[in-house]
Scaffold this active site. Structure first.
Site, short mmCIF file in Angstrom:
data_model
loop_
_atom_site.label_atom_id
_atom_site.label_comp_id
_atom_site.label_asym_id
_atom_site.label_seq_id
_atom_site.Cartn_x
_atom_site.Cartn_y
_atom_site.Cartn_z
CG MET D 1 -2.39 0.90 0.84
SD MET D 1 -3.49 0.05 2.23
CE MET D 1 -2.47 0.95 3.90
N PRO D 2 1.85 1.07 -0.13
CG PRO D 2 4.26 0.84 0.04
CD PRO D 2 2.99 -0.31 -0.58
CE1 TYR D 3 1.12 8.93 -4.56
CE2 TYR D 3 2.32 10.49 -2.37
CZ TYR D 3 2.25 9.88 -3.88
OH TYR D 3 2.48 11.68 -4.65
CB VAL D 43 0.28 4.06 -5.88
CG1 VAL D 43 -0.25 5.40 -6.49
CG2 VAL D 43 -1.14 3.74 -5.14
#
Lengths: 72, 72, 72, 72, 72, 72
Positions: D1-3, D43
């Site tokens: 889920m990192p950005y 993302v």
């Protein structure tokens, strides 16, 4: 006094001026309703990002859109 | 080693190359003066944002500028 | 109407409340002087970043500070 | 889920579509390898910044590149 | 696939967990309604900023809140 | 001269100091390999975001983790 930054894909998927105005109004209203924030000092900035520059799942959106088309 | 991001309206309100150089010099000097930060590793990035993409008070800057003109 | 984000190292290097106030005043003045921006709507946000979370040259600031001490 | 947000100089130094795809793949792999993050929700957004809008050492990249050329 | 970052003042003004959940739901719905964006890949990140670190009008929010109290 | 910002969940999911150092090294190497960028001026900032402050699919990560546990 909140600051909001919204990033969406641009190019052929870019929002229209009307849609951008609606996003700005909508998120400003949301912050007023939920947190009682003053609309007058709520700042919203929308960034339109080219599809080659946006990756999800290790792939650019350009490639993802092509695969989605191919599979449909 | 600071990092600074400055967002201003672009388009007809975009800063000139000279103004951008002056902002970069000015904020780098400020960080040196106030926090003794090393200019050599101070990074400044200026973003010019389209007036349809910048909202304040629930309205785009495009609309705000038109109202300001109408009222003046 | 500009928006400015300043990131500096925190922890033992964190700016004092007075220094933060001075940065906010200084960058707001700069934008007024160079671009004639209205101070009333200039927003400045300062982020203090832990030294383990800030890298330059492929190393964390924590490691860089230790090396600098060792070499001095 | 990192950005992840990557900012590089654009214009004549802009990465190609292939290089951007490689950056997106590479940083997504890195987050999977180091932190066991799920690629499907990682993302990555790449921003290409004009050389007049990127400052280091109190100077724009435009000026820095000219000096580097002059000195070489 | 949009990415949204919301910055609000923290500390004594920090939103509750319920308010944060409501902001996340609200802005995700807004992007679905206005731009037909897929909620499943809409990412929202809320930053709570200390009042000494947030400036408007050349002053920290700490100072602005004190003045507002004094004048009321 | 690139600037990279990596946001991951913090709290009980926060990366260790070693993992953060590995991310910084890895992304700096990647930019050197793909774009020939100079490591010495590559800046990487890692933000750890509380699970209540990170939303995907219209829900906070706190809620998503509870559902995942319940379903497993």
């Amino acid at each position: 006094m909140p600051y909001v930054n919204i990033k969406v894909t641009g190019g052929s998927e870019a929002p229209t001026a009307e849609q951008k105005a609606e996003l700005i109004r909508g998120v400003t209203d949301l912050l007023g309703r939920v947190l009682n924030k003053n609309a007058a000092t709520t700042v919203v900035i929308i960034d339109e990002v080219a599809m080659d520059n946006w990756g999800v799942g290790g792939e650019t959106t350009t490639v993802r859109r092509q695969k989605a088309k191919f599979n449909s």
